[in-house]
Motif scaffolding. Structure first.
Motif, PDB file in Angstrom:
ATOM      1  N   ARG A   1      -4.358  -0.354  -9.561  1.00  0.00           N
ATOM      2  CA  ARG A   1      -4.153   0.110  -8.241  1.00  0.00           C
ATOM      3  C   ARG A   1      -5.405   0.733  -7.656  1.00  0.00           C
ATOM      4  O   ARG A   1      -5.935   1.568  -8.399  1.00  0.00           O
ATOM      5  N   ALA A   2      -5.878   0.331  -6.522  1.00  0.00           N
ATOM      6  CA  ALA A   2      -6.874   0.910  -5.870  1.00  0.00           C
ATOM      7  C   ALA A   2      -6.801   2.415  -5.707  1.00  0.00           C
ATOM      8  O   ALA A   2      -7.611   3.235  -5.581  1.00  0.00           O
ATOM      9  N   ASP A   3      -5.437   2.687  -5.298  1.00  0.00           N
ATOM     10  CA  ASP A   3      -5.121   4.185  -4.758  1.00  0.00           C
ATOM     11  C   ASP A   3      -3.692   4.364  -5.063  1.00  0.00           C
ATOM     12  O   ASP A   3      -2.794   3.941  -4.239  1.00  0.00           O
TER      13      ASP A   3
ATOM     14  N   GLN B   1      -1.277   6.006  -2.353  1.00  0.00           N
ATOM     15  CA  GLN B   1      -0.821   4.946  -1.297  1.00  0.00           C
ATOM     16  C   GLN B   1       0.493   4.179  -1.620  1.00  0.00           C
ATOM     17  O   GLN B   1       0.721   3.895  -2.804  1.00  0.00           O
TER      18      GLN B   1
ATOM     19  N   TYR C   1      -1.405  -1.317   2.004  1.00  0.00           N
ATOM     20  CA  TYR C   1      -2.902  -1.806   1.943  1.00  0.00           C
ATOM     21  C   TYR C   1      -3.036  -3.080   1.404  1.00  0.00           C
ATOM     22  O   TYR C   1      -1.979  -3.605   0.710  1.00  0.00           O
ATOM     23  N   ASP C   2      -4.301  -3.758   1.699  1.00  0.00           N
ATOM     24  CA  ASP C   2      -4.584  -4.933   1.553  1.00  0.00           C
ATOM     25  C   ASP C   2      -4.340  -5.308  -0.313  1.00  0.00           C
ATOM     26  O   ASP C   2      -5.284  -4.363  -1.013  1.00  0.00           O
TER      27      ASP C   2
ATOM     28  N   TYR D   1      -5.358  -7.193  -2.366  1.00  0.00           N
ATOM     29  CA  TYR D   1      -6.505  -7.739  -2.942  1.00  0.00           C
ATOM     30  C   TYR D   1      -7.565  -6.707  -3.378  1.00  0.00           C
ATOM     31  O   TYR D   1      -8.326  -6.857  -4.178  1.00  0.00           O
ATOM     32  N   LEU D   2      -7.298  -5.186  -2.883  1.00  0.00           N
ATOM     33  CA  LEU D   2      -8.099  -4.165  -3.322  1.00  0.00           C
ATOM     34  C   LEU D   2      -7.538  -3.789  -4.721  1.00  0.00           C
ATOM     35  O   LEU D   2      -8.444  -2.926  -5.551  1.00  0.00           O
ATOM     36  N   ASP D   3      -6.533  -4.163  -5.333  1.00  0.00           N
ATOM     37  CA  ASP D   3      -6.175  -3.854  -6.471  1.00  0.00           C
ATOM     38  C   ASP D   3      -6.469  -4.674  -7.523  1.00  0.00           C
ATOM     39  O   ASP D   3      -6.939  -6.034  -7.221  1.00  0.00           O
TER      40      ASP D   3
END
Length: 209
Positions: free
Chosen positions: A174-176, A179, A184-185, A187-189
């Motif tokens: 997970r990017a964050d 959240q 969120y997008d 693709y950030l993960d």
């Protein structure tokens, strides 16, 4: 005798009451923290309070909000909630109640732990429809966390260990984690296969040392 520096730190600023030159007027009905200790007992009480404040402040600085668990929130005192927000740079009002402070902390918590707090609050308020909705819409990480708890309760510790590993992989991907999943997008993960490969590489390196 009382150390002069300690007395200076624990005592309040000496202000001439009603002196227009200071622009400040203090009435005896104001908080006792504005007044100098008058007895040894008051001095000791203020010293103990100062030590406790320092401990709570240091504790808050060492534990960011996203690491707080739902169980932590339930046990935190008013001062602990205030110091937690202060350490995170989140403003609050002196008049804020514990529920007010918790509401400011929730957006900064891990989404899994935040949902637990929200479900418990919904049940406490007898909002069972909301509690069910929160339960059914939890993230994949949340579902795995619930499975871990159930495995431990049933003393299936091998399963719990495997699920814990899966939970860590999902968390690392997970990017964050604060959240909500899908907010969120994606693709950030990171991809699961990449995180799993990274974990295997790290284990091999640790085994070689």
């Amino acid at each position: 005798f009382i150390d002069k520096q300690l007395w200076s730190e624990l005592g309040c600023k000496v202000i001439s009451l009603g002196d227009d030159r200071t622009g400040m007027r203090i009435s005896p009905s104001q908080a006792s923290s504005w007044r100098l200790p008058q007895t040894p007992e008051q001095f000791v009480a203020r010293a103990e309070r100062a030590r406790e404040d320092a401990r709570l402040r240091e504790e808050a600085q060492q534990r960011p909000l996203w690491r707080l668990k739902a169980a932590d929130i339930r046990q935190m005192s008013l001062d602990q909630l205030r110091y937690a927000l202060q350490a995170a740079g989140i403003p609050f009002k002196r008049a804020d109640t514990p529920p007010d402070l918790i509401a400011k902390i929730l957006p900064e918590m891990d989404e899994v732990e935040r949902r637990i707090v929200e479900i418990e609050e919904a049940v406490r308020n007898q909002d069972y429809d909301d509690a069910l909705l929160l339960q059914q819409s939890q993230s994949q990480r949340g579902m795995v966390a619930q499975m871990i708890l159930q495995a431990v309760q049933e003393e299936r510790y091998y399963d719990a260990a495997e699920l814990q590993e899966e939970y860590e992989i999902l968390s690392m991907a997970r990017a964050d984690v604060t959240q909500e999943e899908g907010s969120y997008d994606p693709y950030l993960d990171a991809d699961d296969w990449y995180v799993r490969d990274l974990q295997r590489t790290q284990r091999r390196m640790q085994g070689d040392t």
